[in-house]
Write a protein that holds these residues in place. Structure first.
Motif, PDB file in Angstrom:
ATOM      1  N   MET A 133      36.991  23.095  26.686  1.00  0.00           N
ATOM      2  CA  MET A 133      37.464  24.315  27.349  1.00  0.00           C
ATOM      3  C   MET A 133      37.413  24.117  28.871  1.00  0.00           C
ATOM      4  SD  MET A 133      36.118  28.224  26.930  1.00  0.00           S
ATOM      5  CE  MET A 133      34.466  27.667  26.606  1.00  0.00           C
ATOM      6  N   ALA A 134      38.417  24.635  29.541  1.00  0.00           N
ATOM      7  CA  ALA A 134      38.432  24.509  30.998  1.00  0.00           C
ATOM      8  C   ALA A 134      37.359  25.398  31.605  1.00  0.00           C
ATOM      9  CB  ALA A 134      39.804  24.946  31.517  1.00  0.00           C
ATOM     10  N   ILE A 135      36.568  24.822  32.492  1.00  0.00           N
ATOM     11  CA  ILE A 135      35.561  25.623  33.187  1.00  0.00           C
ATOM     12  C   ILE A 135      36.146  26.034  34.527  1.00  0.00           C
ATOM     13  CG2 ILE A 135      33.278  25.625  34.247  1.00  0.00           C
ATOM     14  CD1 ILE A 135      32.514  23.402  32.276  1.00  0.00           C
ATOM     15  N   ILE A 136      36.163  27.328  34.760  1.00  0.00           N
ATOM     16  CA  ILE A 136      36.629  27.793  36.064  1.00  0.00           C
ATOM     17  C   ILE A 136      35.417  27.814  36.974  1.00  0.00           C
ATOM     18  CG2 ILE A 136      37.571  29.750  37.294  1.00  0.00           C
ATOM     19  CD1 ILE A 136      39.555  30.092  35.208  1.00  0.00           C
ATOM     20  N   ARG A 137      35.456  26.996  38.019  1.00  0.00           N
ATOM     21  CA  ARG A 137      34.234  26.719  38.765  1.00  0.00           C
ATOM     22  C   ARG A 137      33.974  27.666  39.928  1.00  0.00           C
ATOM     23  NH1 ARG A 137      32.541  21.654  37.037  1.00  0.00           N
ATOM     24  NH2 ARG A 137      34.122  20.685  35.763  1.00  0.00           N
ATOM     25  N   THR A 138      34.985  28.263  40.453  1.00  0.00           N
ATOM     26  CA  THR A 138      34.732  29.089  41.623  1.00  0.00           C
ATOM     27  C   THR A 138      35.171  30.519  41.365  1.00  0.00           C
ATOM     28  OG1 THR A 138      36.897  28.762  42.564  1.00  0.00           O
ATOM     29  CG2 THR A 138      35.235  27.135  43.147  1.00  0.00           C
ATOM     30  N   GLU A 139      34.529  31.428  42.099  1.00  0.00           N
ATOM     31  CA  GLU A 139      34.900  32.833  41.967  1.00  0.00           C
ATOM     32  C   GLU A 139      36.365  33.036  42.327  1.00  0.00           C
ATOM     33  OE1 GLU A 139      32.387  35.529  43.984  1.00  0.00           O
ATOM     34  OE2 GLU A 139      30.579  34.737  43.066  1.00  0.00           O
ATOM     35  N   GLU A 140      36.817  32.300  43.356  1.00  0.00           N
ATOM     36  CA  GLU A 140      38.194  32.477  43.808  1.00  0.00           C
ATOM     37  C   GLU A 140      39.182  32.201  42.679  1.00  0.00           C
ATOM     38  OE1 GLU A 140      35.820  32.754  47.019  1.00  0.00           O
ATOM     39  OE2 GLU A 140      35.855  31.017  45.721  1.00  0.00           O
ATOM     40  N   SER A 141      38.931  31.128  41.899  1.00  0.00           N
ATOM     41  CA  SER A 141      39.879  30.749  40.849  1.00  0.00           C
ATOM     42  C   SER A 141      39.985  31.839  39.795  1.00  0.00           C
ATOM     43  CB  SER A 141      39.439  29.462  40.171  1.00  0.00           C
ATOM     44  OG  SER A 141      39.213  28.485  41.118  1.00  0.00           O
ATOM     45  N   ALA A 142      38.835  32.290  39.283  1.00  0.00           N
ATOM     46  CA  ALA A 142      38.850  33.317  38.237  1.00  0.00           C
ATOM     47  C   ALA A 142      39.511  34.584  38.771  1.00  0.00           C
ATOM     48  CB  ALA A 142      37.432  33.613  37.779  1.00  0.00           C
ATOM     49  N   ARG A 143      39.152  34.919  40.014  1.00  0.00           N
ATOM     50  CA  ARG A 143      39.691  36.126  40.632  1.00  0.00           C
ATOM     51  C   ARG A 143      41.215  36.024  40.741  1.00  0.00           C
ATOM     52  NH1 ARG A 143      36.135  37.797  45.650  1.00  0.00           N
ATOM     53  NH2 ARG A 143      34.594  37.697  43.984  1.00  0.00           N
ATOM     54  N   ASN A 144      41.693  34.852  41.182  1.00  0.00           N
ATOM     55  CA  ASN A 144      43.145  34.688  41.338  1.00  0.00           C
ATOM     56  C   ASN A 144      43.877  34.735  40.000  1.00  0.00           C
ATOM     57  OD1 ASN A 144      43.039  34.597  44.088  1.00  0.00           O
ATOM     58  ND2 ASN A 144      42.828  32.352  44.172  1.00  0.00           N
ATOM     59  N   TYR A 145      43.314  34.090  38.987  1.00  0.00           N
ATOM     60  CA  TYR A 145      43.917  34.162  37.649  1.00  0.00           C
ATOM     61  C   TYR A 145      44.038  35.611  37.186  1.00  0.00           C
ATOM     62  CZ  TYR A 145      43.675  29.177  36.303  1.00  0.00           C
ATOM     63  OH  TYR A 145      43.861  27.846  36.199  1.00  0.00           O
ATOM     64  N   LEU A 146      42.939  36.342  37.384  1.00  0.00           N
ATOM     65  CA  LEU A 146      42.906  37.733  36.917  1.00  0.00           C
ATOM     66  C   LEU A 146      43.906  38.601  37.691  1.00  0.00           C
ATOM     67  CD1 LEU A 146      39.233  38.858  36.246  1.00  0.00           C
ATOM     68  CD2 LEU A 146      41.254  39.574  34.988  1.00  0.00           C
ATOM     69  N   ARG A 147      43.950  38.386  38.997  1.00  0.00           N
ATOM     70  CA  ARG A 147      44.893  39.167  39.826  1.00  0.00           C
ATOM     71  C   ARG A 147      46.330  38.931  39.365  1.00  0.00           C
ATOM     72  NH1 ARG A 147      42.405  37.815  45.838  1.00  0.00           N
ATOM     73  NH2 ARG A 147      40.803  39.439  45.834  1.00  0.00           N
ATOM     74  N   GLN A 148      46.640  37.663  39.142  1.00  0.00           N
ATOM     75  CA  GLN A 148      47.998  37.301  38.747  1.00  0.00           C
ATOM     76  C   GLN A 148      48.324  37.884  37.372  1.00  0.00           C
ATOM     77  OE1 GLN A 148      48.532  33.110  39.211  1.00  0.00           O
ATOM     78  NE2 GLN A 148      50.652  33.176  38.502  1.00  0.00           N
ATOM     79  N   PHE A 149      47.367  37.763  36.464  1.00  0.00           N
ATOM     80  CA  PHE A 149      47.587  38.268  35.104  1.00  0.00           C
ATOM     81  C   PHE A 149      47.850  39.773  35.138  1.00  0.00           C
ATOM     82  CE2 PHE A 149      46.453  40.223  31.161  1.00  0.00           C
ATOM     83  CZ  PHE A 149      46.879  39.354  30.175  1.00  0.00           C
ATOM     84  N   LEU A 150      46.989  40.498  35.874  1.00  0.00           N
ATOM     85  CA  LEU A 150      47.124  41.962  35.903  1.00  0.00           C
ATOM     86  C   LEU A 150      48.454  42.380  36.521  1.00  0.00           C
ATOM     87  CD1 LEU A 150      43.487  43.033  36.767  1.00  0.00           C
ATOM     88  CD2 LEU A 150      44.871  44.014  34.931  1.00  0.00           C
ATOM     89  N   HIS A 151      48.830  41.683  37.574  1.00  0.00           N
ATOM     90  CA  HIS A 151      50.108  42.002  38.222  1.00  0.00           C
ATOM     91  C   HIS A 151      51.251  41.827  37.230  1.00  0.00           C
ATOM     92  CE1 HIS A 151      53.630  41.342  40.821  1.00  0.00           C
ATOM     93  NE2 HIS A 151      53.037  42.257  41.570  1.00  0.00           N
ATOM     94  N   ASN A 152      51.270  40.688  36.540  1.00  0.00           N
ATOM     95  CA  ASN A 152      52.338  40.417  35.567  1.00  0.00           C
ATOM     96  C   ASN A 152      52.280  41.400  34.396  1.00  0.00           C
ATOM     97  OD1 ASN A 152      53.102  38.271  37.121  1.00  0.00           O
ATOM     98  ND2 ASN A 152      52.017  36.736  35.904  1.00  0.00           N
ATOM     99  N   TYR A 153      51.059  41.657  33.928  1.00  0.00           N
ATOM    100  CA  TYR A 153      50.909  42.545  32.767  1.00  0.00           C
ATOM    101  C   TYR A 153      51.430  43.941  33.099  1.00  0.00           C
ATOM    102  CZ  TYR A 153      48.947  45.410  29.110  1.00  0.00           C
ATOM    103  OH  TYR A 153      48.811  46.313  28.077  1.00  0.00           O
ATOM    104  N   LEU A 154      51.002  44.472  34.248  1.00  0.00           N
ATOM    105  CA  LEU A 154      51.411  45.842  34.599  1.00  0.00           C
ATOM    106  C   LEU A 154      52.926  45.922  34.794  1.00  0.00           C
ATOM    107  CD1 LEU A 154      48.473  46.806  37.000  1.00  0.00           C
ATOM    108  CD2 LEU A 154      48.971  47.853  34.779  1.00  0.00           C
ATOM    109  N   SER A 155      53.503  44.873  35.423  1.00  0.00           N
ATOM    110  CA  SER A 155      54.949  44.872  35.687  1.00  0.00           C
ATOM    111  C   SER A 155      55.750  44.963  34.387  1.00  0.00           C
ATOM    112  CB  SER A 155      55.379  43.591  36.402  1.00  0.00           C
ATOM    113  OG  SER A 155      54.628  43.437  37.556  1.00  0.00           O
TER     114      SER A 155
END
Lengths: 318, 54
Positions: free
Chosen positions: A1-23
């Motif tokens: 499993m991919a380990i997301i190592r930094t807060e920035e990475s997880a945060r960016n993935y989540l931001r992008q996902f939410l933006h796409n999901y809501l759209s």
């Protein structure tokens, strides 16, 4: 499993996902706009503060540690569901508390806030059921049972005030177990359907610590109505305990003079200064730190081979 | 556990210091993990206010 190592990475993935999901969600565009706007608030996923606790990220890292789900997109989907659930819950809390100074009232007004909270709750349950690898029947039970507990806790909390009777410390912890720990249990249940006493203990420490810190912050803040409505939070319970023992209940007499319909700034300042002087704030902060320390000890003790996942969770708790 | 911690914190708050008497009570009554968190909390808080730290 991919380990997301930094807060920035997880945060960016989540931001992008939410933006796409809501759209692509089919939600009214204005509701999408307000959702993103509120998700820029303090502690939320789009907030630019360098380091802050965020429920979506926390949930993501818990998933990496204990989840059966190995698909990164699914892990992010569940975390996004948690982020929307927390926002829905925050909106309802602000409405219930009559917090007219907060962002939600300023930005939305009561009617729109109610409808948006309802929409976000629906979207969050949809995300949690879609992306969890726990069997749907079990997942639905986890979400419903823990949300029911949280609602019961919030309902009891409305009447949990300093009145003719004064709640005890034991009453307080019973209430926050129902109101706050249930939410952490819900997150753990998103990834593991089996009862695990270690996860139960971990949820308790994290839930207790978070609620204690919130209650300390709120009783000292003009932005919150906790003090003016005499909410029986632990800092106030302990300060009253001190006052009854040491000065024949000076604090209770001052609290009786508080009137939600009047400007009470001088009286509020006097009461806050007294609460600080009793040690009640220190007591709550020491307990909060102690619970976080115990949570960290459990994580490192029971997941010795998952150091990188544990570190990510500890970074969130710190 | 919580009552003992509360008793120590009340004493520290009344005397506005974490001196010998308070430390003795803390050592005597608190579990080591509680004592450690308490010391850390007051060390930071009192040092910010330039008050006595044993």
């Amino acid at each position: 499993m991919a380990i997301i190592r930094t807060e920035e990475s997880a945060r960016n993935y989540l931001r992008q996902f939410l933006h796409n999901y809501l759209s692509s969600s089919g939600l009214n565009p204005e509701m999408q706009y307000f959702t993103i706007k509120l998700l820029h608030g303090k502690g939320k996923i789009y907030n630019e503060a360098e380091s802050h606790f965020n429920w979506g990220e926390f949930s993501f890292y818990i998933g990496q540690l204990i989840g059966y789900e190995k698909n990164l997109a699914h892990q992010i989907g569940i975390a996004a569901g948690v982020e929307l659930l927390v926002l829905a819950s925050d909106i309802i809390d602000d409405l219930a508390d009559g917090d007219y100074k907060g962002d939600i009232h300023k930005i939305l007004g009561q009617s729109k806030a109610l409808i948006l909270a309802n929409a976000l709750l629906t979207e969050s349950v949809s995300l949690l059921l879609t992306y969890s690898s726990v069997p749907p029947g079990k997942q639905l039970s986890n979400v419903i049972n823990n949300l029911r507990d949280a609602c019961n806790g919030q309902w009891s909390d409305l009447a949990f005030i300093i009145g003719e009777t004064i709640p005890t410390e034991e009453d307080y912890f019973k209430l926050i177990d129902q109101k706050s720990v249930s939410f952490v249990r819900l997150i753990f249940g998103l990834y593991q359907s089996d009862q695990d006493p270690i996860l139960e203990e971990l949820a308790t420490y994290i839930g207790f610590s978070g609620q204690l810190q919130n209650d300390v912050k709120d009783i000292l803040s003009d932005e919150s109505n906790d003090l003016i409505y005499k909410k029986a939070t632990l800092p106030l319970i302990k300060a009253i305990d001190y006052s009854v023992e040491k000065d024949q209940g000076w604090l209770l007499r001052k609290l009786k003079k508080l009137d939600p319909n009047l400007a009470n700034q001088k009286l509020l300042d006097e009461i806050r200064s007294y609460i600080r002087s009793t040690g009640a704030i220190d007591y709550c902060l020491v307990l909060a730190k102690l619970y976080i320390q115990r949570a960290k000890q459990l994580l490192t003790q029971y997941f010795p081979t998952e150091r990188e996942y544990v570190e990510n969770i500890i970074n969130q708790l710190d | 556990m919580n009552q003992k911690l509360w008793d120590v914190i009340k004493l520290i708050s009344e005397r506005k210091e974490f001196g010998e008497k308070e430390m003795a009570l803390a050592y005597e009554t608190l579990d080591p993990d509680v004592l450690s968190v308490l010391q850390d909390h007051f060390k930071k808080r009192l040092s910010m206010r330039s008050e006595k730290w044993l």
